[in-house]
Write a protein that holds these residues in place. Structure first.
Motif, mmCIF file in Angstrom:
data_model
loop_
_atom_site.group_PDB
_atom_site.id
_atom_site.type_symbol
_atom_site.label_atom_id
_atom_site.label_comp_id
_atom_site.label_asym_id
_atom_site.label_seq_id
_atom_site.Cartn_x
_atom_site.Cartn_y
_atom_site.Cartn_z
ATOM 1 N N UNK A 179 56.556 4.759 22.847
ATOM 2 C CA UNK A 179 55.170 4.685 23.300
ATOM 3 C C UNK A 179 54.550 6.067 23.128
ATOM 4 N N UNK A 180 53.453 6.145 22.391
ATOM 5 C CA UNK A 180 52.852 7.452 22.116
ATOM 6 C C UNK A 180 52.420 8.170 23.387
ATOM 7 N N UNK A 181 52.068 7.410 24.423
ATOM 8 C CA UNK A 181 51.644 8.034 25.679
ATOM 9 C C UNK A 181 52.821 8.692 26.373
ATOM 10 N N UNK A 182 53.949 8.032 26.433
ATOM 11 C CA UNK A 182 55.135 8.606 27.079
ATOM 12 C C UNK A 182 55.689 9.763 26.247
ATOM 13 N N UNK A 183 55.602 9.619 24.936
ATOM 14 C CA UNK A 183 56.013 10.687 24.016
ATOM 15 C C UNK A 183 55.166 11.941 24.263
ATOM 16 N N UNK A 184 53.872 11.758 24.426
ATOM 17 C CA UNK A 184 52.970 12.883 24.696
ATOM 18 C C UNK A 184 53.207 13.477 26.078
ATOM 19 N N UNK A 185 53.261 12.634 27.104
ATOM 20 C CA UNK A 185 53.400 13.163 28.465
ATOM 21 C C UNK A 185 54.778 13.765 28.709
ATOM 22 N N UNK A 186 55.762 13.407 27.883
ATOM 23 C CA UNK A 186 57.085 14.034 27.992
ATOM 24 C C UNK A 186 57.122 15.388 27.282
ATOM 25 N N UNK A 187 55.999 15.773 26.671
ATOM 26 C CA UNK A 187 55.928 17.062 25.990
ATOM 27 C C UNK A 187 56.625 17.073 24.645
ATOM 28 N N UNK A 188 56.697 15.906 24.007
ATOM 29 C CA UNK A 188 57.419 15.795 22.754
ATOM 30 C C UNK A 188 56.473 15.847 21.560
ATOM 31 N N UNK A 189 57.053 16.085 20.379
ATOM 32 C CA UNK A 189 56.272 16.176 19.148
ATOM 33 C C UNK A 189 56.925 15.314 18.070
ATOM 34 N N UNK A 190 56.316 15.316 16.892
ATOM 35 C CA UNK A 190 56.879 14.551 15.782
ATOM 36 C C UNK A 190 58.280 15.037 15.428
ATOM 37 N N UNK A 191 58.545 16.315 15.667
ATOM 38 C CA UNK A 191 59.883 16.851 15.379
ATOM 39 C C UNK A 191 60.960 16.141 16.188
ATOM 40 N N UNK A 192 60.614 15.733 17.410
ATOM 41 C CA UNK A 192 61.589 15.059 18.263
ATOM 42 C C UNK A 192 61.946 13.671 17.739
ATOM 43 N N UNK A 193 61.072 13.094 16.924
ATOM 44 C CA UNK A 193 61.308 11.762 16.359
ATOM 45 C C UNK A 193 62.042 11.826 15.026
ATOM 46 N N UNK A 194 62.186 13.031 14.500
ATOM 47 C CA UNK A 194 62.844 13.190 13.202
ATOM 48 C C UNK A 194 64.294 12.721 13.268
ATOM 49 N N UNK A 195 64.713 12.001 12.277
ATOM 50 C CA UNK A 195 66.090 11.514 12.224
ATOM 51 C C UNK A 195 66.271 10.106 12.735
ATOM 52 N N UNK A 196 65.236 9.547 13.388
ATOM 53 C CA UNK A 196 65.332 8.166 13.836
ATOM 54 C C UNK A 196 65.229 7.230 12.638
ATOM 55 N N UNK A 197 65.838 6.062 12.766
ATOM 56 C CA UNK A 197 65.750 5.049 11.722
ATOM 57 C C UNK A 197 65.210 3.757 12.315
ATOM 58 N N UNK A 198 64.947 2.800 11.455
ATOM 59 C CA UNK A 198 64.458 1.506 11.924
ATOM 60 C C UNK A 198 65.431 0.876 12.912
ATOM 61 N N UNK A 199 66.713 1.141 12.734
ATOM 62 C CA UNK A 199 67.737 0.578 13.626
ATOM 63 C C UNK A 199 67.639 1.144 15.038
ATOM 64 N N UNK A 200 66.983 2.288 15.181
ATOM 65 C CA UNK A 200 66.858 2.931 16.491
ATOM 66 C C UNK A 200 65.643 2.456 17.272
ATOM 67 N N UNK A 201 64.711 1.755 16.613
ATOM 68 C CA UNK A 201 63.417 1.421 17.219
ATOM 69 C C UNK A 201 63.242 -0.090 17.264
#
Length: 280
Positions: A179-201
Motif C-alpha cells: 500500500x503506497x500510504x503505508x510505504x510512505x508513512x513507514x518512511x520507505x522509498x522505491x529503494x526498499x522495494x528493489x529486489x521484490x518479484x511478482x511472487x512476493x506481491x
C-alpha cells in the motif's frame, strides 16, 4: 497489472452484482469478490456459473478478505480455522486465487516477540489450508505512527518486518499487500522495494496523503486519492511494481468519507482514470 474496483475501499456500498456492473461500465479490469454474497448463491455450481458471467464481462477477480481474525482469542480462532475449508470451497468454485488481511501493528498486552510467535504459528496453519486450495495470502503492514504508537507494544509496521515474518512462516503462498500510504508513512522509498518479484506481491493499493501534515502526523483513515497532492511518490512506487514484474490487481483505498456524498458514477470515473494513469 490491472485496475481493480473495491467498493468498500472507496467507502461506497453496493452488492457484488452491482459492483461488477459498475466495474465493467467504468473500465476497471477487475473487482474484489464478496465471500458472503458468493456463499449465499446456493452451492458451488451456482458460484461457478456466477463467476463465468463475471469473466464474460472482461473482469478478473481481485482479492477476497481472509475470513479469519489472526489475533482472535484461541477458541474463536480455532472455530474460524475449522470453518475455513468450507469457505475456501466457495472461493475455489468462483476461481478466486487470493485472500488478504492486515497485520495489527500494536498490542496492549503482548510484547513484540510473543506477538511475533503468535502470528507466525497461526499464519502457518492458515497458509497450509490455503495452499491446499491453491490460494495465496496477502499480508499488509500498517505504517502510520499515529496508529501503531497508540498501545503499549508496537508491532510490525514496516516492509522489512513484514518480509521477515513471511520468511519465518516459510509458506510459499504468502506474500505482501503493498500500500503506497503505508510505504510512505513507514518512511520507505522505491529503494526498499528493489529486489521484490511478482511472487512476493499479492495485491497493491494506491492513494495519496494530506499535504498539511508531516509524515508522522498522517492518520490511517484520512488519505487522499492517488496523485491528488503529490505527497506520495506514486511514480516511484509504481515503477518499483513494474520492475518486480507485478501482474496483479491495483486498487484505490483513500478512506475519504466525502466520496460517499458524490454521485457514484462520478467517483468511479475519476478513480478509474487515476488507476489507468498510474498503471500506464
Amino acid at each position: 497489472m490491472f485496475s481493480n474496483l473495491s467498493m468498500g475501499a472507496l467507502g461506497l456500498t453496493a452488492d457484488l452484482p452491482t459492483a461488477i456492473d459498475l466495474a465493467a461500465k467504468h473500465g476497471f479490469g477487475g473487482v474484489d469478490p464478496d465471500l458472503g454474497y458468493l456463499s449465499g448463491l446456493g452451492g458451488t455450481s451456482a458460484v461457478s456459473e456466477f463467476a463465468s458471467s463475471v469473466s464474460e464481462k472482461g473482469l478478473r477477480w481481485g482479492m477476497a478478505g481472509l475470513p479469519i481474525n489472526v489475533t482472535a482469542p484461541g477458541t474463536e480462532f480455532a472455530q474460524q480455522l475449522a470453518e475455513l475449508p468450507a469457505k475456501l470451497e466457495v472461493l475455489n468454485a468462483a476461481g478466486v486465487t487470493a485472500v488478504g488481511t492486515w497485520v495489527r501493528p500494536m498490542h496492549d498486552e503482548l510484547p513484540y516477540r510473543r506477538n511475533w510467535a503468535l502470528h507466525a504459528s497461526r499464519l502457518s496453519l492458515i497458509a497450509e489450508l490455503l495452499a491446499d486450495s491453491g490460494i495465496r495470502l496477502g499480508l499488509e503492514y500498517i505504517g502510520p505512527k499515529t496508529f501503531w504508537s497508540t498501545e503499549r507494544f508496537p508491532f510490525i509496521h514496516s516492509l522489512g518486518e513484514a518480509l521477515e515474518l513471511i520468511v519465518e512462516v516459510g509458506a510459499p503462498n504468502i506474500g505482501l499487500i503493498l500500500d503506497s500510504y503505508h510505504w510512505y508513512t513507514a518512511g520507505e522509498s522505491a529503494d526498499d522495494l528493489e529486489g521484490l518479484s511478482d511472487a512476493d506481491i499479492v495485491s497493491a493499493d494506491i492513494n495519496d496523503a494530506r499535504d498539511d501534515r508531516e509524515r508522522d502526523e498522517q492518520q490511517d483513515l484520512d488519505r487522499r486519492l492517488p496523485g491528488a497532492t503529490g505527497v506520495i511518490d506514486l511514480d516511484g512506487f509504481m515503477s518499483a511494481l513494474r520492475a518486480a514484474g507485478y501482474d496483479g490487481p491495483v486498487k484505490v483505498e483513500p478512506f475519504m468519507k466525502s466520496l460517499a456524498e458524490q454521485p457514484v458514477d462520478d467517483v468511479l470515473a475519476d478513480v478509474s482514470a487515476r488507476l489507468a494513469k498510474a498503471i500506464g
